[in-house]
Write an enzyme that holds these catalytic residues in place. Sequence first.
Site, PDB file in Angstrom:
ATOM      1  N   HIS A 306     -35.583   1.739  30.878  1.00 53.71           N
ATOM      2  CA  HIS A 306     -35.677   0.553  30.011  1.00 53.71           C
ATOM      3  C   HIS A 306     -37.039   0.573  29.340  1.00 53.71           C
ATOM      4  CE1 HIS A 306     -35.642  -3.660  28.734  1.00 53.71           C
ATOM      5  NE2 HIS A 306     -34.344  -3.601  28.924  1.00 53.71           N
ATOM      6  N   ASP A 364     -26.903  -2.325  32.570  1.00 57.47           N
ATOM      7  CA  ASP A 364     -25.670  -1.628  32.185  1.00 57.47           C
ATOM      8  C   ASP A 364     -25.126  -0.710  33.273  1.00 57.47           C
ATOM      9  OD1 ASP A 364     -27.263  -1.577  29.099  1.00 57.47           O
ATOM     10  OD2 ASP A 364     -25.414  -2.653  29.521  1.00 57.47           O
TER      11      ASP A 364
HETATM   12  C1  SDX Z   1     -30.263  -2.378  27.066  1.00 59.24           C
HETATM   13  O1  SDX Z   1     -34.508  -3.746  25.077  1.00 59.24           O
HETATM   14  C2  SDX Z   1     -33.730  -4.476  25.833  1.00 59.24           C
HETATM   15  O2  SDX Z   1     -34.094  -5.497  26.350  1.00 59.24           O
HETATM   16  C3  SDX Z   1     -32.333  -3.896  25.946  1.00 59.24           C
HETATM   17  C4  SDX Z   1     -31.420  -4.587  26.936  1.00 59.24           C
HETATM   18  C5  SDX Z   1     -31.077  -5.992  26.523  1.00 59.24           C
HETATM   19  O3  SDX Z   1     -30.711  -6.792  27.388  1.00 59.24           O
HETATM   20  O4  SDX Z   1     -31.082  -6.249  25.277  1.00 59.24           O
HETATM   21  O5  SDX Z   1     -32.024  -4.615  28.229  1.00 59.24           O
HETATM   22  C6  SDX Z   1     -30.083  -3.845  27.056  1.00 59.24           C
HETATM   23  O6  SDX Z   1     -30.209  -1.782  26.022  1.00 59.24           O
HETATM   24  C7  SDX Z   1     -30.598  -1.671  28.359  1.00 59.24           C
HETATM   25  C8  SDX Z   1     -30.846  -0.144  28.161  1.00 59.24           C
HETATM   26  C9  SDX Z   1     -29.494   0.551  28.109  1.00 59.24           C
HETATM   27  N1  SDX Z   1     -29.644   1.954  27.728  1.00 59.24           N
HETATM   28  C10 SDX Z   1     -29.408   2.952  28.598  1.00 59.24           C
HETATM   29  O7  SDX Z   1     -29.149   2.777  29.793  1.00 59.24           O
HETATM   30  C11 SDX Z   1     -29.431   4.338  27.969  1.00 59.24           C
HETATM   31  C12 SDX Z   1     -30.240   5.301  28.866  1.00 59.24           C
HETATM   32  N2  SDX Z   1     -31.641   4.861  28.793  1.00 59.24           N
HETATM   33  C13 SDX Z   1     -32.515   5.561  27.873  1.00 59.24           C
HETATM   34  O8  SDX Z   1     -31.909   6.001  26.691  1.00 59.24           O
HETATM   35  C14 SDX Z   1     -33.884   4.904  27.729  1.00 59.24           C
HETATM   36  O9  SDX Z   1     -34.337   4.663  28.994  1.00 59.24           O
HETATM   37  C15 SDX Z   1     -34.021   3.642  26.896  1.00 59.24           C
HETATM   38  C16 SDX Z   1     -33.468   3.802  25.534  1.00 59.24           C
HETATM   39  C17 SDX Z   1     -33.346   2.485  27.569  1.00 59.24           C
HETATM   40  C18 SDX Z   1     -35.515   3.342  26.796  1.00 59.24           C
HETATM   41  O10 SDX Z   1     -36.067   4.339  26.025  1.00 59.24           O
HETATM   42  P1  SDX Z   1     -37.663   4.427  25.775  1.00 59.24           P
HETATM   43  O11 SDX Z   1     -38.365   3.222  26.236  1.00 59.24           O
HETATM   44  O12 SDX Z   1     -37.850   4.860  24.362  1.00 59.24           O
HETATM   45  O13 SDX Z   1     -38.074   5.540  26.790  1.00 59.24           O
HETATM   46  P2  SDX Z   1     -38.408   7.019  26.398  1.00 59.24           P
HETATM   47  O14 SDX Z   1     -37.272   7.585  25.634  1.00 59.24           O
HETATM   48  O15 SDX Z   1     -39.774   7.056  25.789  1.00 59.24           O
HETATM   49  O16 SDX Z   1     -38.434   7.759  27.824  1.00 59.24           O
HETATM   50  C19 SDX Z   1     -39.642   7.860  28.569  1.00 59.24           C
HETATM   51  C20 SDX Z   1     -39.403   9.080  29.451  1.00 59.24           C
HETATM   52  C21 SDX Z   1     -38.965  10.321  28.673  1.00 59.24           C
HETATM   53  O17 SDX Z   1     -39.364  11.463  29.422  1.00 59.24           O
HETATM   54  P3  SDX Z   1     -40.815  12.171  29.029  1.00 59.24           P
HETATM   55  O18 SDX Z   1     -40.745  12.519  27.551  1.00 59.24           O
HETATM   56  O19 SDX Z   1     -41.875  11.170  29.358  1.00 59.24           O
HETATM   57  O20 SDX Z   1     -40.855  13.418  29.916  1.00 59.24           O
HETATM   58  O21 SDX Z   1     -38.332   8.826  30.382  1.00 59.24           O
HETATM   59  C22 SDX Z   1     -37.241   9.713  30.098  1.00 59.24           C
HETATM   60  C23 SDX Z   1     -37.466  10.271  28.719  1.00 59.24           C
HETATM   61  O22 SDX Z   1     -36.870  11.557  28.604  1.00 59.24           O
HETATM   62  N3  SDX Z   1     -36.025   8.896  30.189  1.00 59.24           N
HETATM   63  C24 SDX Z   1     -34.902   9.277  30.801  1.00 59.24           C
HETATM   64  C25 SDX Z   1     -34.020   8.178  30.690  1.00 59.24           C
HETATM   65  N4  SDX Z   1     -34.638   7.186  30.025  1.00 59.24           N
HETATM   66  C26 SDX Z   1     -35.872   7.633  29.711  1.00 59.24           C
HETATM   67  N5  SDX Z   1     -34.556  10.434  31.412  1.00 59.24           N
HETATM   68  C27 SDX Z   1     -33.301  10.489  31.925  1.00 59.24           C
HETATM   69  N6  SDX Z   1     -32.398   9.476  31.878  1.00 59.24           N
HETATM   70  C28 SDX Z   1     -32.738   8.302  31.263  1.00 59.24           C
HETATM   71  N7  SDX Z   1     -31.858   7.302  31.208  1.00 59.24           N
END
Ligand code: SDX
Length: 432
Positions: A306, A364
Site C-alpha cells: 500500500h 483487497d
Molecule cells: C487500494 O491509496 C489507497 O488508499 C488505495 C486503497 C483505498 O482504499 O482507496 O487502499 C485501495 O488500492 C489498495 C491497494 C490495492 N492494490 C494491490 O493490492 C495491488 C498490489 N499492490 C501494489 O501494486 C502496490 O503495493 C501498490 C500499488 C498498492 C502501492 O504501490 P507503491 O506505493 O507505488 O509502491 P511501489 O510500487 O513503489 O513499491 C515499493 C516496493 C517496490 O520494490 P523495490 O523497487 O523497492 O525493490 O515494493 C514492491 C515494489 O516492487 N512492491 C511489491 C508489491 N507492492 C510493492 N512487490 C510484490 N508484490 C506487491 N504487491
Amino acid sequence: MFNQKAILTIEEENYELPVFHAELGPDVLDITQLYKKSGRFTFDPGFTSTASCKSAITYIDGDSGTLLYRGYPIDQLAEQGDFLEICFLLLYGNLPSKEQKTSFKDQLTYYKMLHDPITKLFSGFRKDAHPMAVMLGVVSALSAFYHDSTDVKDPNQRIIASLRMISKMPTIAAMTYKHSLGKPFVSPRNDLDYASNFLHMCFTEPNEDYEINPILARAMDRILILHADHEQNASTSTVRMAGSSGANPFACIAAGIACLWGPAHGGANEASLNMLYEIGTPDRIPEFIKRAKDKNDSFRLMGFGHRVYKNYDPRAKIMRKTTHQVLEVIGNRNDPILNIAVELEKIALEDDYFKERGLYPNIDFYSGITLKALGFSTKMFTVLFSLARTVGWIAQWKEMIEDPKQRIGRPRQLYTGKKQRDYIPIEKRDNK
Ligand code: SDX
C-alpha cells in the site's frame, strides 16, 4: 498562532516557504508561490510527498495502521456503527442523532428508484460485458436525467445530488449484477436497511424470495463501512480533479469509478482472488512469492502492499475476521482458497523482502474471499467497492466545492521533449 517557515536555498538565493500545521499527521510546506518566486516547479509524479488539498474527512497513519473517519477509529465504526450512519458522518461531519438518522434514512429511501429509461440502458450492454464497464456507463448517464441537481454552485442541488448518488448506487450495482446473469431486475424495498436491501436486489429470484441472513447482512454492511473512504487515494483524487473544473457530480463519480477499476487500485480485490485461484494449492505458494520478488517479472502479490500503510492495513484485520464469520455461516470454514490466503499471508509476512518494504495484506486481500462467499461473481467485486466508496467520493467532492479557495487543478511538468525546431516538408524527411 503557528507561523513556522522553511527556507529553501537555490544557488545562494533563499526562499521562505510557510509551514501549515496539521491537526494530525505531517505538517505541510506551502509551495503555492515557489514557481512565481524561484521559476522552478517541484517534482513528485506519484504524489508520494505531496498534499493535494486540505481535508477534514479521513485521516490515515501508515506507520501505526490508523484509519479515522471524521476522528472515529475504523474498528469502532465497523464493530458498533452501521453504513447508514457512516454515510451521514462522512457527508456532514458528525454521527447522526436518532432524529437525524431517521430523516436521513427517509431521504435515501425517497431516491432509491431509477427512471425507467435508465433501467433500459442496461439492455445496450452485452451480458458478458465487465460489470465495471456497465456501471461506468450507467452512472455517467445519470447526468442526462437529473438536470435539477447538476448546478454545483447551488448548495441545495449539491445535497440532492449527493443523496441521489448514495441512494441509487445499490440499485445500479444490483441491476449490473442481475444483467450480468441475464436475470430480471429486483426493485428496492423500503422496509430493509441499506445492506439488506442490496443483498435482496442481488439475490431475490422471480420464483424464490431471498431470505436475508442477519450475519451475512451485517458482514455486507461492514464491508461497505470498511471501503467507504480513504483520504486522497487515486480514485478520490480523480473525483476531486474532475470536480475542480465544475463538472457535475454524476460525471465526477463516473471518473472515480473509471480510476478505481485499475488492478493497482480497486481492481485488486478481483485480481487478488484470481491470483489465489491461479496459485491453486499451498505447495505452489513459494513459486509465486519468488515471482513477486523477481524484478524481471511484472507479477505482484495482489492484495499486498500500500502507498500509505507500511504496517498492517487496519481494514484488512477487520475484513479477515468478517471472512471467517461469513464462511462459518455458509458452512465453508475450510474453504481451500481461504487456506491458501492464510498460508500465503503467513509466508509473506515472514519473508525479509516483504518486511523490508512494509508490504502487508491490504483490504483487497481478504475482501475477495468474503464477497465470493456471499455469492458474488469475481467480476462484481470492484462494482461493490465502487458502491461503498461513492459516499467517500461525494463527501470529498462536496468538501472541495464548498472550499471558498477552490481552484481548477492544473499540475505542471518536467519537460524532457525536443527543443523548438522548424517544420520539414515531407519530401525532405528521412525518418527511417
Ligand atoms: C487500494 O491509496 C489507497 O488508499 C488505495 C486503497 C483505498 O482504499 O482507496 O487502499 C485501495 O488500492 C489498495 C491497494 C490495492 N492494490 C494491490 O493490492 C495491488 C498490489 N499492490 C501494489 O501494486 C502496490 O503495493 C501498490 C500499488 C498498492 C502501492 O504501490 P507503491 O506505493 O507505488 O509502491 P511501489 O510500487 O513503489 O513499491 C515499493 C516496493 C517496490 O520494490 P523495490 O523497487 O523497492 O525493490 O515494493 C514492491 C515494489 O516492487 N512492491 C511489491 C508489491 N507492492 C510493492 N512487490 C510484490 N508484490 C506487491 N504487491
